[in-house]
Design a protein around this motif. Structure first.
Motif, mmCIF file in Angstrom:
data_model
loop_
_atom_site.group_PDB
_atom_site.id
_atom_site.type_symbol
_atom_site.label_atom_id
_atom_site.label_comp_id
_atom_site.label_asym_id
_atom_site.label_seq_id
_atom_site.Cartn_x
_atom_site.Cartn_y
_atom_site.Cartn_z
ATOM 1 N N CYS A 146 48.681 89.145 -3.294
ATOM 2 C CA CYS A 146 47.604 89.630 -2.428
ATOM 3 C C CYS A 146 47.938 91.027 -1.902
ATOM 4 O O CYS A 146 49.101 91.339 -1.607
ATOM 5 N N CYS B 8 44.677 93.320 3.589
ATOM 6 C CA CYS B 8 44.856 92.351 4.669
ATOM 7 C C CYS B 8 45.333 92.976 5.980
ATOM 8 O O CYS B 8 45.050 92.435 7.059
ATOM 9 N N CYS C 115 42.479 85.461 -0.382
ATOM 10 C CA CYS C 115 43.858 85.512 0.087
ATOM 11 C C CYS C 115 43.953 85.015 1.518
ATOM 12 O O CYS C 115 43.145 85.390 2.383
ATOM 13 N N CYS D 121 45.915 85.852 3.828
ATOM 14 C CA CYS D 121 46.186 86.894 4.817
ATOM 15 C C CYS D 121 44.908 87.533 5.361
ATOM 16 O O CYS D 121 44.947 88.244 6.371
ATOM 17 N N LEU D 122 43.775 87.275 4.735
ATOM 18 C CA LEU D 122 42.510 87.797 5.240
ATOM 19 C C LEU D 122 41.978 86.993 6.422
ATOM 20 O O LEU D 122 41.080 87.449 7.133
ATOM 21 N N TYR E 197 37.297 82.020 6.392
ATOM 22 C CA TYR E 197 37.031 83.398 6.012
ATOM 23 C C TYR E 197 35.576 83.558 5.592
ATOM 24 O O TYR E 197 35.103 82.874 4.680
#
Length: 358
Positions: A254, A259, A299, A301-302, A308
């Motif tokens: 990623c 991010c 991902c 980390c988003l 999300y």
């Protein structure tokens, strides 16, 4: 004596009629491509220019060998319409997860705008199939899109092949109206037939990618097998009600720049991606009718612990079944317009027309 002759003549006539009827039946069956009447197809018009006029169709083709008519029911997405993804109606929750380890629990699985309803586009026309040349030529003459009907004159030429027994493949080779890609698979399995998520989960199979994609004003073409595969099977998690599947990919590569904002917390954010395993989340639902499935990934980390709602990859898909009704993969379309701060950024959209077939 004459009666015996008449009986013999009648018997010979019956044999001739049987042979003619059988031959006619074979000819009628062969009049649809490879004798397959029901197809799922994905087509698109992608351009590298910055006018952002890309469009895609995903739908069904039905050939009628008796009349030489063909029907196409499809979902249509145009980039200029900004088709924001919608909730599929399914929620990703897999009971096998240990509490606290799956940030996607209870998050909606999203799909392409309009894909939860019936097709919004319909074409009808005629076709000519040349088995020797291995091609079918389709001429569309009538259109109804979003309730508006009219006459059209659109032509498509498809190469026909048989990748395995009981399954046909179509690849678009020419057209009269700006399509840049088209892929389809077909059989005589009913278009109402569908493999369950349990069936798909039960066998570890790689589904090989082919098609065309668009992002950053660039077009990428993927020859079958060149761009990789999606492997779905027992390593995925089955949702409690068997409606969906989910998977976590570790070391997913990623992009930290996507991010982690360029601020004082940037370095800590990059380190967190490493500490949490650089994970990408996948989910797939089978609750939609007909051959419809839908697939989403992004991902971790988003979002980190949240659902999300921005720029995940959203891919409505139609199942590919062979003549025996055995699941072989999907054709699909990615419909992922960019959602974010600072206004519309069409160059950041992701669109694709593809097949994932074993």
């Amino acid at each position: 004596m004459q009666m015996g002759v008449f009986r013999r003549l009648a018997a010979i006539g019956a044999v001739v009629l049987f042979v003619l009827a059988s031959t006619t039946g074979v000819a009628q069956a062969a009049a649809s491509p490879l004798g397959k009447q029901n197809w799922v197809v994905s087509l698109a018009s992608f351009t590298p220019s910055a006018d952002h006029t890309n469009s895609m169709r995903l739908g069904y083709l039905v050939f009628d060998p008796a009349s030489k008519f063909v029907k196409h029911d499809f979902w249509l997405w145009k980039q200029q319409d900004y088709p924001i993804p919608v909730n599929s109606g399914d929620v990703y929750y897999c009971g096998q997860w240990h509490p606290g380890t799956n940030p996607k629990n209870n998050c909606a699985i999203r799909t392409g705008a309009g894909f939860t309803g019936e097709p919004n586009g319909h074409y009808t026309g005629t076709y000519a199939y040349d088995a020797t040349a291995g091609q079918v030529i389709v001429t569309w003459t009538d259109s109804t899109v979003n309730g508006v009907s009219g006459k059209i004159d659109l032509g498509e030429t498809w190469a026909v092949s048989q990748p395995r027994t009981g399954l046909g493949r179509l690849a678009l080779t020419a057209n009269t109206y700006g399509l840049t890609t088209g892929i389809g698979y077909g059989s005589n399995a009913s278009l109402a037939a569908k493999a369950s998520m349990t069936t798909i989960h039960g066998a570890e199979r790689p589904y090989v990618l082919e098609g065309q994609g668009w992002n950053s004003d660039q077009v990428a073409t993927w020859a079958r097998g060149h761009a990789g595969a999606l492997t779905v099977g027992p390593t995925w998690n089955a949702c409690d009600d068997a409606s969906c599947l989910g998977f976590v990919q570790y070391n997913a590569g990623c992009d930290a720049n996507s991010c982690c904002p360029k601020d004082a917390n940037h370095d800590a954010c990059v380190q967190k991606i490493k500490d949490t395993g650089d994970r990408r989340f996948y989910s797939m639902t089978g609750i939609l009718g007909g051959r419809r499935d839908s697939y989403e990934f992004y991902c971790e980390c988003l979002a980190y612990g949240k659902c999300y709602l921005a720029n995940s990859h959203v891919r409505p898909m139609l199942q590919v079944l062979d003549d025996a009704g055995v699941f072989q993969g999907w054709v699909g379309a990615e419909v992922s317009p960019h959602v974010g701060a600072g206004g519309r950024h069409a160059e950041a959209d992701h669109y694709a027309s593809f097949a994932l077939v074993s």
